[in-house]
Design an enzyme around this catalytic site. Structure first.
Site, PDB file in Angstrom:
ATOM      1  N   CYS A  52      34.517  34.270  21.982  1.00  0.00           N
ATOM      2  CA  CYS A  52      33.779  35.316  21.897  1.00  0.00           C
ATOM      3  C   CYS A  52      32.527  35.137  22.889  1.00  0.00           C
ATOM      4  CB  CYS A  52      33.396  35.464  20.492  1.00  0.00           C
ATOM      5  SG  CYS A  52      31.941  36.742  20.126  1.00  0.00           S
ATOM      6  N   ASP A  59      38.425  32.795  19.319  1.00  0.00           N
ATOM      7  CA  ASP A  59      39.213  33.931  19.069  1.00  0.00           C
ATOM      8  C   ASP A  59      40.704  33.674  19.536  1.00  0.00           C
ATOM      9  OD1 ASP A  59      37.252  35.869  18.241  1.00  0.00           O
ATOM     10  OD2 ASP A  59      36.695  36.366  20.519  1.00  0.00           O
ATOM     11  N   GLU A  94      39.572  43.487  23.939  1.00  0.00           N
ATOM     12  CA  GLU A  94      40.090  44.516  24.762  1.00  0.00           C
ATOM     13  C   GLU A  94      40.079  44.059  26.210  1.00  0.00           C
ATOM     14  OE1 GLU A  94      37.778  46.380  21.216  1.00  0.00           O
ATOM     15  OE2 GLU A  94      37.424  44.791  22.728  1.00  0.00           O
TER      16      GLU A  94
END
Length: 154
Positions: A52, A59, A94
């Site tokens: 992160c 993550d 993303e």
């Protein structure tokens, strides 16, 4: 000994260390000996990790990469090292997912590529990210990715 399409590979069969960042990672490719045929190659990375960018916490994702090669195939060890380099990389889900796809498209120039990033929950919300380079080629069998919606994925 005669020259082969594999002669320029530097990482396969050699001791290698995990690159410290995606920018440092070197992808390698070989000529596609079946370039006259359209077929799908699938890579599954069920233990992908990144950081992160705000908290530095890890993550985790299950990545599925499908591509229809053109003239080039990605060498799988170099792909593994590239994906592993995200372990120290801070970016949102993303950005990680789309960056991987775009680098592969730029490097391989496949006929088609898609990626599914099935991210495990952070803050109680799983984030799944999907990208593809365009419409899938006609006449090519492209199986579903088969990763279920989040319900304690495993």
């Amino acid at each position: 000994m005669t020259e082969t399409i594999y002669d320029n590979l530097k990482q396969l069969g050699s001791a290698t260390t995990l690159p410290q960042s995606p920018e440092e990672a070197e992808l390698e490719r070989v000529a596609n000996p079946q370039a006259d045929v359209s077929y799908v190659v699938r890579f599954t990375a069920p233990e992908f990790t990144s950081l992160c960018p705000m908290t530095g916490q890890p993550d985790f994702a299950h990545l599925m990469i499908d591509y229809v090669p053109g003239d080039w195939l990605v060498e799988s060890k170099s792909l593994k090292l590239y994906l592993g380099s995200f372990r120290n990389h801070g970016a949102f889900h993303e950005d990680c997912t789309v960056s991987i796809a775009r680098r592969l498209v730029d490097f391989l120039q496949p006929r088609w590529l898609r990626i599914g990033g099935y991210w495990y929950p952070r803050g109680g919300i799983p984030i799944d990210v999907f990208w593809q380079s365009g419409a899938a080629p006609e006449g090519v069998w492209i199986p579903e990715q088969g990763v279920p919606p989040y319900r304690g994925r495993g």
